[in-house]
Write an enzyme that holds these catalytic residues in place. Structure first.
Site, PDB file in Angstrom:
ATOM      1  N   CYS A   1       7.339  50.385   6.843  1.00 27.85           N
ATOM      2  CA  CYS A   1       8.577  49.750   7.213  1.00 27.85           C
ATOM      3  C   CYS A   1       9.124  49.598   5.828  1.00 27.85           C
ATOM      4  O   CYS A   1       8.215  48.954   4.819  1.00 27.85           O
ATOM      5  CB  CYS A   1       8.170  48.355   7.890  1.00 27.85           C
ATOM      6  SG  CYS A   1       9.686  47.221   7.830  1.00 27.85           S
TER       7      CYS A   1
ATOM      8  N   CYS B   1      11.826  45.998  15.067  1.00 25.35           N
ATOM      9  CA  CYS B   1      11.933  45.723  13.826  1.00 25.35           C
ATOM     10  C   CYS B   1      13.433  45.781  13.424  1.00 25.35           C
ATOM     11  O   CYS B   1      14.010  46.967  13.407  1.00 25.35           O
ATOM     12  CB  CYS B   1      11.078  46.325  12.682  1.00 25.35           C
ATOM     13  SG  CYS B   1      11.300  46.159  11.164  1.00 25.35           S
TER      14      CYS B   1
ATOM     15  N   CYS C   1       6.035  43.468  12.781  1.00 21.59           N
ATOM     16  CA  CYS C   1       6.175  44.726  12.702  1.00 21.59           C
ATOM     17  C   CYS C   1       4.836  45.389  12.126  1.00 21.59           C
ATOM     18  O   CYS C   1       4.588  44.905  11.107  1.00 21.59           O
ATOM     19  CB  CYS C   1       7.292  45.204  11.875  1.00 21.59           C
ATOM     20  SG  CYS C   1       7.393  46.921  11.483  1.00 21.59           S
TER      21      CYS C   1
ATOM     22  N   CYS D   1      13.020  48.697  10.340  1.00 23.14           N
ATOM     23  CA  CYS D   1      12.868  50.062  10.788  1.00 23.14           C
ATOM     24  C   CYS D   1      12.844  50.405  12.062  1.00 23.14           C
ATOM     25  O   CYS D   1      12.770  51.856  12.417  1.00 23.14           O
ATOM     26  CB  CYS D   1      11.386  50.208  10.208  1.00 23.14           C
ATOM     27  SG  CYS D   1      10.171  49.577  11.267  1.00 23.14           S
TER      28      CYS D   1
ATOM     29  N   GLU E   1       1.042  -1.188   0.143  1.00 21.60           N
ATOM     30  CA  GLU E   1       0.020   0.000  -0.018  1.00 21.60           C
ATOM     31  C   GLU E   1       0.846   1.339   0.080  1.00 21.60           C
ATOM     32  O   GLU E   1       1.945   1.084   0.663  1.00 21.60           O
ATOM     33  CB  GLU E   1      -0.870   0.059   1.384  1.00 21.60           C
ATOM     34  CG  GLU E   1      -1.894  -1.253   1.160  1.00 21.60           C
ATOM     35  CD  GLU E   1      -2.299  -1.287   2.863  1.00 21.60           C
ATOM     36  OE1 GLU E   1      -2.942  -0.288   3.250  1.00 21.60           O
ATOM     37  OE2 GLU E   1      -2.594  -2.525   3.456  1.00 21.60           O
TER      38      GLU E   1
ATOM     39  N   ARG F   1      -3.946   8.682  16.664  1.00 20.35           N
ATOM     40  CA  ARG F   1      -3.348   7.629  17.095  1.00 20.35           C
ATOM     41  C   ARG F   1      -2.723   7.847  18.541  1.00 20.35           C
ATOM     42  O   ARG F   1      -2.732   7.058  19.472  1.00 20.35           O
ATOM     43  CB  ARG F   1      -2.231   7.246  16.126  1.00 20.35           C
ATOM     44  CG  ARG F   1      -1.444   6.067  16.550  1.00 20.35           C
ATOM     45  CD  ARG F   1      -0.258   5.764  15.627  1.00 20.35           C
ATOM     46  NE  ARG F   1       0.661   4.752  16.285  1.00 20.35           N
ATOM     47  CZ  ARG F   1       1.590   4.936  16.964  1.00 20.35           C
ATOM     48  NH1 ARG F   1       1.824   6.244  17.476  1.00 20.35           N
ATOM     49  NH2 ARG F   1       2.332   3.808  17.458  1.00 20.35           N
TER      50      ARG F   1
ATOM     51  N   ASP G   1       1.329  10.403   3.933  1.00 20.19           N
ATOM     52  CA  ASP G   1       1.897  11.171   4.604  1.00 20.19           C
ATOM     53  C   ASP G   1       0.851  11.972   5.199  1.00 20.19           C
ATOM     54  O   ASP G   1       0.612  13.226   4.906  1.00 20.19           O
ATOM     55  CB  ASP G   1       2.868  11.921   3.894  1.00 20.19           C
ATOM     56  CG  ASP G   1       4.237  12.439   4.824  1.00 20.19           C
ATOM     57  OD1 ASP G   1       4.140  12.040   6.132  1.00 20.19           O
ATOM     58  OD2 ASP G   1       4.871  13.534   4.424  1.00 20.19           O
TER      59      ASP G   1
ATOM     60  N   TYR H   1      -7.169   1.741   5.913  1.00 21.44           N
ATOM     61  CA  TYR H   1      -6.054   0.556   5.372  1.00 21.44           C
ATOM     62  C   TYR H   1      -6.430  -0.502   6.250  1.00 21.44           C
ATOM     63  O   TYR H   1      -5.504  -1.524   6.031  1.00 21.44           O
ATOM     64  CB  TYR H   1      -4.717   1.116   5.293  1.00 21.44           C
ATOM     65  CG  TYR H   1      -4.439   1.873   6.583  1.00 21.44           C
ATOM     66  CD1 TYR H   1      -4.112   1.281   7.969  1.00 21.44           C
ATOM     67  CD2 TYR H   1      -4.135   3.459   6.776  1.00 21.44           C
ATOM     68  CE1 TYR H   1      -3.737   1.879   9.174  1.00 21.44           C
ATOM     69  CE2 TYR H   1      -3.583   4.014   8.187  1.00 21.44           C
ATOM     70  CZ  TYR H   1      -3.718   3.268   9.088  1.00 21.44           C
ATOM     71  OH  TYR H   1      -3.230   3.778  10.182  1.00 21.44           O
TER      72      TYR H   1
ATOM     73  N   LYS I   1       2.223   4.659   1.411  1.00 24.96           N
ATOM     74  CA  LYS I   1       2.275   5.096   2.889  1.00 24.96           C
ATOM     75  C   LYS I   1       1.796   6.609   2.720  1.00 24.96           C
ATOM     76  O   LYS I   1       2.612   7.399   2.463  1.00 24.96           O
ATOM     77  CB  LYS I   1       3.650   4.826   3.396  1.00 24.96           C
ATOM     78  CG  LYS I   1       3.826   5.170   4.891  1.00 24.96           C
ATOM     79  CD  LYS I   1       5.189   4.874   5.414  1.00 24.96           C
ATOM     80  CE  LYS I   1       5.030   5.312   6.829  1.00 24.96           C
ATOM     81  NZ  LYS I   1       4.755   6.803   6.966  1.00 24.96           N
TER      82      LYS I   1
ATOM     83  N   LYS J   1      10.428   2.764   3.232  1.00 27.20           N
ATOM     84  CA  LYS J   1      10.587   4.152   2.807  1.00 27.20           C
ATOM     85  C   LYS J   1      11.425   4.746   1.814  1.00 27.20           C
ATOM     86  O   LYS J   1      12.115   3.944   1.444  1.00 27.20           O
ATOM     87  CB  LYS J   1      11.098   5.020   4.248  1.00 27.20           C
ATOM     88  CG  LYS J   1      10.352   4.712   5.487  1.00 27.20           C
ATOM     89  CD  LYS J   1       8.875   5.207   5.745  1.00 27.20           C
ATOM     90  CE  LYS J   1       9.145   6.977   6.054  1.00 27.20           C
ATOM     91  NZ  LYS J   1       9.482   7.192   7.113  1.00 27.20           N
TER      92      LYS J   1
END
Length: 671
Positions: free
Chosen positions: A433, A410, A428, A413, A115, A138, A119, A227, A117, A316
């Site tokens: 700026c 900042c 900022c 500026c 299957e 989980r 992400d 799954y 995997k 992987k």
């Protein structure tokens, strides 16, 4: 009672029909009815449930987004541990897994299910008597977080299982993910709102599913592939994992179509090489394959360690990492004023690209990873694109590494920086700026704001780079002779731009407010403010408490507006603009028209009589709404010259079409 029973049966029938069409649309991607027909079914169900609330049940399609935001997630106790998988990264490691399985089982031929995997974020869904009752993340495998209200918003999760005799109790495991197109759209919205974009689709999915307010999750367009399952109380017990996957499809679950049954480890290796090349063609991220022994009898015989099953492994894809040293940490100021710490690295090649800098996102991320100046770090590329520090190699510290702290001013500026409560980013908020000025001018000149024709990106770049414009008020000090000295700017173009600047001085107040670029203030909020205050002087004096009295403005938006006007530089800029002749015009209140009120319009093609923004404003002033895409909620499509795919979409959905002439005629009739 007979009448009520008739209504109850009608409600049940409607739910059954809607569940079926949800399955056709969100799981099979093969709808049988139009959106308009689907909406009619939903409206009928909503009307009956409003009239007879005693018949509302948690599995009703109307309850996908229901309830108030939670204060915290309650624990979700898994009936069986959800174990994590061991990893293989090479052909030899997967062959060793195969040899180990055969040795433990004492058999020479093993079937595997391979299957993709996904992400994303692993979840567990519990169904009792065919109805989804609760679901959780989980977590540590034993206890996760109960995110049931959020899971209900995912359209590909069935609220009621298909078939006449579903299992009495079944728990189904799956991976919640965010499609790439929705990830890109979400990150674009976050950038426009001055928020830190998600690093990858996995983080976006996890962050979206763990929102305390389900209505936010609902807007994120999450999806799921299931799954596996625990058949806790069921007359049906599959003999193989492949058989279980087919049964889950029959129950109405979305199972990944690329799952494959193979009879040798060499086929597994072939698929791994194939998907390492093909994965970019998918609309979701995968980081490898999952290889499972097919026979459930063999799975039981193999068993598990305390952490991982012996009958499955994650194969992987090769990670793309490099090791280098943090030379310094600098702070960049983005176009919305967000301060972003960036690690300056000793150059290192990662995946064929030389990386010299990596974003650290925000102060909290630096603390979480404990990144210090001088550290040796592992560098990767999030989503194979964005350089990021994966982890610090603390064993290599010498003691001379330096802690980093965010500046209180900042760096560009010198204005005070500000961090909203509950947020991670420092900002900022000085609208003048220099780090923000180019993007602020582009926003100021845009059609939805001051609509300054001729002030495009290239001209803005030249104006700022040559020092002619250092702030927004400087635009209105420009002379024709100054403009003529710019590249590709002749006398006529210079005169046209000066005239466009002059015309912009009398734009409506809501456009002026929107043009200021106040964080969280889009066109809609700008209109609310213009309608309420009717004058910029009143708005700039408003307190947070004054702003909170306006329906539609909450604490975060109110705080952002109040902070903007509390900044002396921003007040000075507004004074300059007013002294230079800017006269924001109060919004002319128009009664809702009978035609446009409460209808949704989409515009496609080039209009001759109006700009698209003018048409949008006209519709909104008359009580209508304008959307960017054609959907089941679209009432009319307005068509100009050379329309695009929206016309075909509207025609396929049987949405009424208005030509520009018909649109103009309706306006003329209404006056």
């Amino acid at each position: 009672m007979e009448e009520k029973e008739k209504v109850r049966r009608e409600i049940e029938k409607l739910r059954e029909i809607i569940h079926y069409h949800d399955y056709r649309y969100y799981v099979l991607n093969s709808p049988e009815i139009s959106d308009a027909e689907y909406d009619a079914l939903m409206r009928k169900l909503e009307e009956l449930e409003q009239k007879y609330p005693e018949f509302i049940t948690p599995d009703s399609p109307t309850q996908r987004v229901a309830g108030k935001p939670q204060e915290a997630f309650p624990p979700f106790i898994h009936s069986r541990p959800l174990l994590s998988l061991n990893n293989a990264f090479s052909d030899e490691e997967i062959r060793e897994f195969d040899r180990r399985v055969k040795r433990w089982l004492g058999e020479n031929e093993i079937e595997y299910v391979v299957e993709l995997k996904i992400d994303g974020l692993a979840v567990n869904l519990r169904y009792e008597n065919g109805v989804f009752v609760r679901g959780g993340t989980r977590g540590d495998g034993l206890t996760g977080e109960d995110v049931t209200p959020n899971l209900r918003t995912i359209r590909s999760i069935p609220l009621r299982l298909q078939g006449s005799a579903p299992p009495r109790i079944i728990e189904v495991q799956g991976e919640v993910f965010m499609p790439k197109k929705d990830f890109e759209k979400l990150n674009e919205e976050r950038k426009n709102n001055g928020e830190v974009p998600f690093a990858n689709t996995r983080n976006a999915a996890a962050g979206s599913l763990r929102q305390l307010d389900p209505s936010i999750t609902a807007k994120r367009h999450l999806d799921i592939f299931v799954y596996s399952a625990f058949f806790i109380e069921s007359d049906y017990q599959p003999e193989t994992h492949w058989e279980a996957l087919q049964y889950l499809k029959e129950l109405g679950f979305k199972v990944n179509p690329h799952s494959t049954l193979v009879s040798s480890v060499e086929e597994v290796i072939r698929l791994h090489k194939e998907w390492e090349e093909k994965r970019k063609s998918l609309d979701y991220d995968i980081d490898g394959l999952v290889v499972k022994v097919n026979s459930l009898r063999q799975q039981e015989k193999l068993g598990a360690t305390t952490k991982s099953p012996r009958w499955a492994i994650a194969f992987k894809f090769q990670p793309t990492y490099g090791i280098t040293r943090v030379i310094d940490i600098e702070v960049n100021v983005g176009r919305t004023g967000t301060l972003t710490p960036v690690a300056v690295l000793e150059p290192v090649e990662v995946g064929g690209v030389v990386i010299k800098r990596a974003t650290l996102h925000n102060e909290d991320e630096i603390r979480r990873k404990d990144v210090r100046i001088g550290d040796w770090v592992v560098v990767g590329r999030a989503g194979e694109v964005i350089p990021e520090i994966v982890k610090v190699i603390k064993e290599r510290r010498s003691g001379e590494e330096k802690f980093f702290t965010m500046p209180d001013k900042c760096p560009v500026c010198g204005s005070r920086v500000y961090r909203e409560e509950g947020e991670v980013a420092w900002r900022c908020i000085n609208a003048s700026c220099p780090a923000q000025i180019k993007e602020r001018i582009k926003h100021w000149a845009s059609r939805a704001a001051m609509d300054i024709e001729g002030l495009g990106e290239k001209i803005v770049e030249q104006l700022v780079d040559t020092g002619l414009v250092k702030s927004i008020p400087d635009l209105y000090r420009l002379t024709k002779s100054q403009l003529e000295r710019l590249e590709r700017m002749g006398p006529k173009s210079a005169e046209n731009l000066i005239n466009a600047l002059e015309r912009s001085k009398k734009r409506p107040l809501f456009r002026f407010i929107f043009a200021l670029g106040i964080r969280h203030v889009g066109e809609y909020i700008a209109q609310l403010l213009a309608k309420h205050f009717k004058d910029i002087q009143k708005l700039r004096k408003a307190t947070k408490e004054d702003l909170l009295k306006i329906e539609g403005i909450g604490p975060i938006v109110a705080d952002s507006i109040a902070q903007f006007f509390a900044n002396p530089e921003n007040q000075r800029m507004i004074d300059e603009l007013l002294n230079l002749g800017i006269e924001p015009q109060p919004l002319e209140e128009k009664p809702k028209s009978s035609f446009f009120a409460d209808k949704t319009f989409v515009i496609t093609g080039a209009l001759e009589r109006f700009s698209r923004d003018e048409a949008k404003s006209i519709i909104e002033e008359r009580g209508g709404k304008v959307a960017n895409t054609v959907s089941s909620r679209t009432d009319f499509l307005i068509v100009g010259k050379n329309p695009g795919s929206k016309l075909r979409e509207a025609e396929s959905r049987k949405i009424p079409i208005l030509t520009e002439e018909e649109f103009y005629r309706i306006l003329d009739q209404e006056g």
